[in-house]
Design an enzyme around this catalytic site. Sequence first.
Site, PDB file in Angstrom:
ATOM      1  N   TRP A  75       0.733  -1.065  -0.087  1.00  0.00           N
ATOM      2  CA  TRP A  75       0.003   0.091  -0.102  1.00  0.00           C
ATOM      3  C   TRP A  75       0.911   1.302   0.102  1.00  0.00           C
ATOM      4  O   TRP A  75       1.657   1.650   0.828  1.00  0.00           O
ATOM      5  CB  TRP A  75      -0.776  -0.086   1.418  1.00  0.00           C
ATOM      6  CG  TRP A  75      -1.985   1.029   1.143  1.00  0.00           C
ATOM      7  CD1 TRP A  75      -3.216   1.135   0.682  1.00  0.00           C
ATOM      8  CD2 TRP A  75      -1.866   2.317   1.912  1.00  0.00           C
ATOM      9  NE1 TRP A  75      -3.972   2.108   0.897  1.00  0.00           N
ATOM     10  CE2 TRP A  75      -3.102   3.118   1.687  1.00  0.00           C
ATOM     11  CE3 TRP A  75      -0.934   2.901   2.447  1.00  0.00           C
ATOM     12  CZ2 TRP A  75      -3.303   4.356   1.942  1.00  0.00           C
ATOM     13  CZ3 TRP A  75      -1.251   4.238   3.249  1.00  0.00           C
ATOM     14  CH2 TRP A  75      -2.578   5.146   2.781  1.00  0.00           C
ATOM     15  N   GLU A 486     -22.259   5.440   9.738  1.00  0.00           N
ATOM     16  CA  GLU A 486     -21.660   4.049   9.206  1.00  0.00           C
ATOM     17  C   GLU A 486     -22.227   3.803   7.833  1.00  0.00           C
ATOM     18  O   GLU A 486     -21.499   3.236   7.094  1.00  0.00           O
ATOM     19  CB  GLU A 486     -22.051   3.071  10.366  1.00  0.00           C
ATOM     20  CG  GLU A 486     -21.506   1.814   9.888  1.00  0.00           C
ATOM     21  CD  GLU A 486     -19.947   1.336   9.827  1.00  0.00           C
ATOM     22  OE1 GLU A 486     -19.407   2.482   9.819  1.00  0.00           O
ATOM     23  OE2 GLU A 486     -19.727   0.465   9.300  1.00  0.00           O
ATOM     24  N   LYS A 490     -20.078   3.022   4.640  1.00  0.00           N
ATOM     25  CA  LYS A 490     -19.818   1.838   3.934  1.00  0.00           C
ATOM     26  C   LYS A 490     -20.102   2.029   2.519  1.00  0.00           C
ATOM     27  O   LYS A 490     -19.472   1.434   1.432  1.00  0.00           O
ATOM     28  CB  LYS A 490     -20.985   0.874   4.619  1.00  0.00           C
ATOM     29  CG  LYS A 490     -20.770  -0.114   5.733  1.00  0.00           C
ATOM     30  CD  LYS A 490     -19.746  -0.919   5.751  1.00  0.00           C
ATOM     31  CE  LYS A 490     -18.409  -0.406   6.037  1.00  0.00           C
ATOM     32  NZ  LYS A 490     -18.121  -0.298   7.447  1.00  0.00           N
ATOM     33  N   GLU A 493     -17.155   3.973   0.749  1.00  0.00           N
ATOM     34  CA  GLU A 493     -15.812   3.334   0.719  1.00  0.00           C
ATOM     35  C   GLU A 493     -15.871   2.152  -0.247  1.00  0.00           C
ATOM     36  O   GLU A 493     -15.020   1.750  -1.051  1.00  0.00           O
ATOM     37  CB  GLU A 493     -15.313   2.710   2.003  1.00  0.00           C
ATOM     38  CG  GLU A 493     -15.944   1.512   2.465  1.00  0.00           C
ATOM     39  CD  GLU A 493     -15.313   1.245   4.002  1.00  0.00           C
ATOM     40  OE1 GLU A 493     -14.182   1.209   4.124  1.00  0.00           O
ATOM     41  OE2 GLU A 493     -16.099   0.895   4.919  1.00  0.00           O
ATOM     42  N   HIS A 509     -30.022  22.617   9.083  1.00  0.00           N
ATOM     43  CA  HIS A 509     -29.000  23.600   9.426  1.00  0.00           C
ATOM     44  C   HIS A 509     -27.934  23.798   8.123  1.00  0.00           C
ATOM     45  O   HIS A 509     -26.813  24.137   8.231  1.00  0.00           O
ATOM     46  CB  HIS A 509     -28.304  23.347  10.632  1.00  0.00           C
ATOM     47  CG  HIS A 509     -29.085  23.528  11.761  1.00  0.00           C
ATOM     48  ND1 HIS A 509     -29.619  24.616  12.292  1.00  0.00           N
ATOM     49  CD2 HIS A 509     -29.924  22.405  12.317  1.00  0.00           C
ATOM     50  CE1 HIS A 509     -30.425  24.430  13.314  1.00  0.00           C
ATOM     51  NE2 HIS A 509     -30.769  23.098  13.181  1.00  0.00           N
ATOM     52  N   LYS A 608      -6.961  -2.572   5.062  1.00  0.00           N
ATOM     53  CA  LYS A 608      -7.709  -2.872   6.011  1.00  0.00           C
ATOM     54  C   LYS A 608      -7.120  -2.361   7.337  1.00  0.00           C
ATOM     55  O   LYS A 608      -7.830  -1.797   8.316  1.00  0.00           O
ATOM     56  CB  LYS A 608      -7.628  -4.263   6.170  1.00  0.00           C
ATOM     57  CG  LYS A 608      -8.354  -4.932   7.534  1.00  0.00           C
ATOM     58  CD  LYS A 608     -10.008  -5.374   6.874  1.00  0.00           C
ATOM     59  CE  LYS A 608     -10.552  -5.837   8.117  1.00  0.00           C
ATOM     60  NZ  LYS A 608     -12.103  -5.005   8.075  1.00  0.00           N
TER      61      LYS A 608
HETATM   62  C1  AGP Z   1     -14.409   0.625   8.049  1.00  0.00           C
HETATM   63  O1  AGP Z   1     -15.028  -0.033   7.031  1.00  0.00           O
HETATM   64  C2  AGP Z   1     -12.864   0.731   7.528  1.00  0.00           C
HETATM   65  N1  AGP Z   1     -12.444  -0.750   7.345  1.00  0.00           N
HETATM   66  C3  AGP Z   1     -12.140   1.513   8.470  1.00  0.00           C
HETATM   67  O2  AGP Z   1     -12.829   2.840   8.762  1.00  0.00           O
HETATM   68  C4  AGP Z   1     -11.647   0.899   9.924  1.00  0.00           C
HETATM   69  O3  AGP Z   1     -12.874   0.671  10.888  1.00  0.00           O
HETATM   70  C5  AGP Z   1     -10.480   1.745  10.709  1.00  0.00           C
HETATM   71  O4  AGP Z   1      -9.738   2.022   9.643  1.00  0.00           O
HETATM   72  C6  AGP Z   1     -10.347   1.444  11.958  1.00  0.00           C
HETATM   73  O5  AGP Z   1      -9.711   0.111  12.066  1.00  0.00           O
HETATM   74  P1  AGP Z   1      -9.370  -0.570  13.489  1.00  0.00           P
HETATM   75  O6  AGP Z   1     -10.979  -0.837  13.750  1.00  0.00           O
HETATM   76  O7  AGP Z   1      -8.869  -1.630  13.101  1.00  0.00           O
HETATM   77  O8  AGP Z   1      -8.850   0.363  14.342  1.00  0.00           O
END
Ligand code: AGP
Length: 613
Positions: A75, A486, A490, A493, A509, A608
């Site tokens: 990445w 959320e 979702k 992303e 507002h 991830k």
């Molecule tokens: C959400 O779908 C993402 N994968 C992302 O926002 C994730 O929740 C965030 O990077 C935090 O990760 P963690 O729970 O492993 O700390």
Amino acid sequence: MCGIVGYVGSRRLVPVVLGGLKRLEYRGYDSAGIVFLQDGKLEKYRSEGKLQNLEKHMEDALSAPSHIGLGHTRWATHGAPTTANAHPHSDCTGELVVVHNGIIENYHSLRNELIEKGHTFASETDTEVLAHLIEEYLDDDLRAAVTKALTRVEGSYALGVLWTGMPDTLIAARNHSPLVLGIHEEEGGFMASDIPPLLPYTDQVIFLDDEELAVLKADSHTIYSLKTGKEVGKEVKTISWNAAMAEKGGYRHFMLKEIYEQPQAIIDTVSGRINPETGSVDLPEMNLSDDDLQNIDRIFLVACGTSWHAALVAKYWIERWAGIPVEVDIASEFRYRKLLINERVLTVAISQSGETADTLAGIRLAKDLGSKIVTICNVVGSTMTREAHGTVYTHAGPEIGVASTKAFTSQLAALFLFTLFLAERKGTMAQDQRLLLGKELIHLAKVIEEILPSLQEEIKELIEKFYDSRDFLFVGRGLNFPIALEGALKLKEISYIHAEGYASGELKHGPIALIDKDMPIVGLTPKDAVYQKSISNVEEIKARQGRLILIGTEGDGQLKTITDDILYLPEVHEELNPILYTIPAQLLAYEIAYRRGCDVDQPRNLAKSVTVE
Ligand code: AGP
């Protein structure tokens, strides 16, 4: 943020490392590479783009008679995702290779220094300085050279190093980026950024801590402190996850499988923790004494992304039921603001991975200020769980899809338990209320299991009208406001549709200006304490011709007077609506993304586990 795999042992190298990288691809997928040692020479393969490109490129190497090597899935942080920037990176001789996850913050000055000394660089990455720096210090002892090189480095790293001069040895090292060793008596030693690559081979693992280095051979592993150079004794842990848990199991995508795994994940998170007779909640791994609890006068919840949304829900629960003031912070903000934290504050870090860099930095700061630290975490042995005073584990099993689903709902289940626990210890909730809420939580898992297949079908049909929209709004009130956030996260992303979540009452507002006949708005309108307020808000949207999709309570005829597009959900205890209302939001995002042909499990630009700042 990059995945590392290394292996030395009796198996053929390439299938082990390729298989391992597949299980780590969620950590980064813009390029990949593998290096192995064969007949005293390093064979290096690298490709741009997803792992499948590398796989194709390596077809002839699958049965190569090599038993030691490294792999990496990237990445990008420094340098574009090109083949030249893909790991492994080599020194000037081409006899030493490095794979790395993290950021070398002082790479610029090190690079200049090394260029002046005559080193030539082949990439734009920060990682390549590591290869040249180790080369600079190398005579015949690789461990000594890596140790010396790392004293010069500022930043974060999980590192794998291989050198032709020590053909039976891999070096692994870690500082602020995760790295775990897998040990198998007959088959050899493994290293990886996360547990899934190890699962087909061993359940015996050792988590490296910061500033530790491991010397890994087929029949031995020795771990040293990078600070003292002395050997450190480490506990070998047994992992309860199995290999099948990290497979798709017949589902089209990991995300869909993980959506369907939610009822079980909730049950596994709750079971054994509530006494069915007394409603008493037991969270022994949290390591908080009654004195600690009596001492707490404020709670900080710290997290990123989806986990932050779980924190927002928990604030409503804890304040209402345990009467303790709660502050919720995005970890990347928390770590750079003036923290009014002392020993009377409990800091709770919420993280699926337990490795998110900002959240980790946040709890370190809070700990230094005297706060007790608890994590809500899904990965046993992850860095946060090791640094916190205690943990409430979510038992969701490995989550592979980049979009967090089952980790989120099991975080909510764990936070609900945590609320009941606090309320019990503080004496702020009657026993019958606790018993009722505990039972309702178990019941909820069954409800979700029952509705999932038909809800997915309904949503598949519904999205035909909406999947090509450019924008989306999600609105909710009270406990369901974080679920609106959320839902929007979702959707954006995985489908790349611009989506925003708002507290319904906020529309007037500003955001209401966005509403016209082309704007789809998902309204969360369960029959709860703020139902009438929510209905007034969606009426305002209707009056401006917004295209409403309402998600509400079965049998609520009023919704039909507002829109034709309704998803009905069974009535559950209203405190638990945030968990239930997450399910259609996840499925909506999933079906829209799939319909648009998006790569659901590996959305663009994301990874991830965000282990860099
Ligand atoms: C959400 O779908 C993402 N994968 C992302 O926002 C994730 O929740 C965030 O990077 C935090 O990760 P963690 O729970 O492993 O700390």
